[in-house]
Design an enzyme around this catalytic site. Structure first.
Site, PDB file in Angstrom:
ATOM      1  N   ARG A   1     -11.171  -1.789  20.277  1.00 19.68           N
ATOM      2  CA  ARG A   1     -10.608  -0.800  21.210  1.00 19.68           C
ATOM      3  C   ARG A   1     -11.700  -0.055  21.951  1.00 19.68           C
ATOM      4  O   ARG A   1     -11.613   0.156  23.168  1.00 19.68           O
ATOM      5  CB  ARG A   1      -9.711   0.181  20.440  1.00 19.68           C
ATOM      6  CG  ARG A   1      -8.407  -0.433  19.967  1.00 19.68           C
ATOM      7  CD  ARG A   1      -7.576   0.554  19.152  1.00 19.68           C
ATOM      8  NE  ARG A   1      -6.320  -0.063  18.726  1.00 19.68           N
ATOM      9  CZ  ARG A   1      -5.747   0.162  17.552  1.00 19.68           C
ATOM     10  NH1 ARG A   1      -6.315   0.965  16.666  1.00 19.68           N
ATOM     11  NH2 ARG A   1      -4.608  -0.421  17.242  1.00 19.68           N
TER      12      ARG A   1
ATOM     13  N   ARG B   1      -4.689  11.092  12.161  1.00 18.55           N
ATOM     14  CA  ARG B   1      -5.352  10.860  13.446  1.00 18.55           C
ATOM     15  C   ARG B   1      -4.688  11.663  14.565  1.00 18.55           C
ATOM     16  O   ARG B   1      -5.370  12.293  15.374  1.00 18.55           O
ATOM     17  CB  ARG B   1      -5.330   9.365  13.774  1.00 18.55           C
ATOM     18  CG  ARG B   1      -6.110   8.523  12.782  1.00 18.55           C
ATOM     19  CD  ARG B   1      -6.119   7.057  13.176  1.00 18.55           C
ATOM     20  NE  ARG B   1      -6.660   6.223  12.101  1.00 18.55           N
ATOM     21  CZ  ARG B   1      -7.215   5.040  12.282  1.00 18.55           C
ATOM     22  NH1 ARG B   1      -7.316   4.537  13.496  1.00 18.55           N
ATOM     23  NH2 ARG B   1      -7.671   4.344  11.272  1.00 18.55           N
TER      24      ARG B   1
ATOM     25  N   ARG C   1     -11.107   7.547  10.752  1.00 18.26           N
ATOM     26  CA  ARG C   1     -10.306   6.861   9.745  1.00 18.26           C
ATOM     27  C   ARG C   1      -9.086   7.710   9.449  1.00 18.26           C
ATOM     28  O   ARG C   1      -8.923   8.793   9.979  1.00 18.26           O
ATOM     29  CB  ARG C   1     -11.127   6.684   8.451  1.00 18.26           C
ATOM     30  CG  ARG C   1     -12.190   5.594   8.487  1.00 18.26           C
ATOM     31  CD  ARG C   1     -11.651   4.176   8.451  1.00 18.26           C
ATOM     32  NE  ARG C   1     -10.611   3.952   7.439  1.00 18.26           N
ATOM     33  CZ  ARG C   1     -10.826   3.696   6.168  1.00 18.26           C
ATOM     34  NH1 ARG C   1     -12.067   3.612   5.711  1.00 18.26           N
ATOM     35  NH2 ARG C   1      -9.826   3.495   5.337  1.00 18.26           N
TER      36      ARG C   1
ATOM     37  N   ARG D   1       0.856  -1.182   0.000  1.00 16.89           N
ATOM     38  CA  ARG D   1       0.000   0.000   0.000  1.00 16.89           C
ATOM     39  C   ARG D   1       0.896   1.239   0.000  1.00 16.89           C
ATOM     40  O   ARG D   1       2.063   1.186   0.378  1.00 16.89           O
ATOM     41  CB  ARG D   1      -0.899   0.003   1.243  1.00 16.89           C
ATOM     42  CG  ARG D   1      -1.972  -1.069   1.227  1.00 16.89           C
ATOM     43  CD  ARG D   1      -2.598  -1.230   2.601  1.00 16.89           C
ATOM     44  NE  ARG D   1      -3.141   0.026   3.115  1.00 16.89           N
ATOM     45  CZ  ARG D   1      -3.383   0.269   4.403  1.00 16.89           C
ATOM     46  NH1 ARG D   1      -3.106  -0.641   5.312  1.00 16.89           N
ATOM     47  NH2 ARG D   1      -3.888   1.425   4.771  1.00 16.89           N
TER      48      ARG D   1
ATOM     49  N   LYS E   1      -2.696  -8.222  11.217  1.00 16.73           N
ATOM     50  CA  LYS E   1      -4.059  -8.069  11.734  1.00 16.73           C
ATOM     51  C   LYS E   1      -5.046  -7.660  10.639  1.00 16.73           C
ATOM     52  O   LYS E   1      -6.253  -7.733  10.847  1.00 16.73           O
ATOM     53  CB  LYS E   1      -4.107  -7.072  12.900  1.00 16.73           C
ATOM     54  CG  LYS E   1      -3.784  -5.629  12.580  1.00 16.73           C
ATOM     55  CD  LYS E   1      -3.763  -4.797  13.863  1.00 16.73           C
ATOM     56  CE  LYS E   1      -3.355  -3.360  13.648  1.00 16.73           C
ATOM     57  NZ  LYS E   1      -4.330  -2.558  12.919  1.00 16.73           N
ATOM     58  N   ASP E   2      -4.542  -7.250   9.467  1.00 20.43           N
ATOM     59  CA  ASP E   2      -5.418  -6.910   8.344  1.00 20.43           C
ATOM     60  C   ASP E   2      -5.821  -8.126   7.518  1.00 20.43           C
ATOM     61  O   ASP E   2      -6.708  -8.035   6.670  1.00 20.43           O
ATOM     62  CB  ASP E   2      -4.743  -5.895   7.406  1.00 20.43           C
ATOM     63  CG  ASP E   2      -4.620  -4.515   8.018  1.00 20.43           C
ATOM     64  OD1 ASP E   2      -5.345  -4.233   8.993  1.00 20.43           O
ATOM     65  OD2 ASP E   2      -3.789  -3.717   7.531  1.00 20.43           O
TER      66      ASP E   2
END
Length: 299
Positions: free
Chosen positions: A125, A148, A142, A8, A78-79
């Site tokens: 979370r 963030r 997002r 990515r 984790k994706d």
């Protein structure tokens, strides 16, 4: 001939992919070039749960693997969807970085004023944070880590919760106000680890990439992902899992938490490292027997 590593285009993804590329070149002498790929998860403004979950970051890279435009790909583990794709092989899982969640902001969670606004895009979370502080406002967000964290700097939020490993890879771990220990907040299955994938039909490449593999990390994350896989039949509920390898023994803890934080099932188990996936499935079955299915809204 250079190996083409699909990634990515986000700073986080390219940073961790470059680390893998450099390590592979160091160990094998092979040159690696990064190939940037845009995924639906990168361009859509929708919440991940609306897009169909974590796999939105993975499928585009796998498409490029299958069509031959890249040789291998690196993902945050984790994706990865837990469903096995027979065309794809996880050739290596490098040594895991810090698996914990981190709060970025001015103060620790306990010191925030009631009503403070905390940003995170993760139901896992949010649910666990509500157990710790049900008097705060949790805001779904997002965007990449810079975006963030920028919301905290701009005063829109009082804090954001991100993966500690990602912050460290970006060199922003100095901004962490608090690291959540697993007894406070269990991480996502596989958090802090990377997956290096190639086509199943290229055993020569899989063998080359296997120099990056860490057996302890692979055993731990296999157990965690087995819990998630066994619970995912009808599960959109927050699931946390964390395993530690101690010699030949694997110690696994997992939780399912109601999204409003009002209920949770949490269990631990230990077993031989060589039976990691069996241990995960058995723990999930024990959790379902203790009512995890009710929390998940499963039938």
């Amino acid at each position: 001939m250079k190996l083409r590593l699909g990634t990515r285009k986000s700073l986080m993804a390219t940073t961790q992919s470059q680390q893998v590329a450099d390590r592979l070149s160091e160990l094998t002498g092979r040159d690696v070039e990064l190939v940037g790929i845009t995924t639906l998860g990168d361009v859509s403004k929708a919440q991940l749960s609306q897009l169909g979950g974590t796999g939105v970051f993975v499928s585009e890279l796998r498409t490029h693997l299958i069509d031959g435009s890249i040789d291998f790909a690196v993902h945050s583990l984790k994706d990865l969807p837990t469903a096995v794709d027979p065309q794809i092989t996880i050739a290596a899982i490098p040594p895991r970085d810090d698996p914990r969640d981190a709060l970025v902001g001015g103060v620790k969670l306990a010191d925030l004023a009631p009503g403070s606004r905390i940003g995170t895009g993760s139901p896992r979370r949010i649910a666990q944070l509500r157990v710790l502080r049900d008097d705060l406002e949790y805001v779904p967000i997002r965007g990449n880590a810079d975006t963030r964290i920028g919301k905290v700097a701009a005063g829109e939020l009082d804090g954001v919760v991100l993966a500690a490993a990602g912050l460290a890879r970006l060199g922003r771990d100095g901004e962490i106000a608090q690291l959540f220990e697993p007894d406070e907040m269990l991480p996502a299955p596989g958090q802090g680890a990377l997956a290096v994938e190639c086509l199943t039909g290229r055993p020569d490449l899989a063998d080359l990439l296997s120099v990056l593999d860490d057996g302890r990390t692979r055993a731990a994350v296999s157990a965690e992902r087995a819990v998630l896989s066994a619970l995912e039949a009808g599960c959109s509920a927050p699931v946390g899992a964390y395993a530690v390898v101690d010699g030949n023994t694997l110690n696994l803890t997992a939780t399912v938490v109601a999204i409003d934080g009002t209920g949770a099932v949490r269990k631990s188990a230990s077993g031989p490292r060589t039976a990691a996936m069996d241990l995960g499935r058995e723990l999930a079955a024990a959790m379902i027997a203790q009512g995890a299915g009710t929390l998940m809204g499963a039938h």
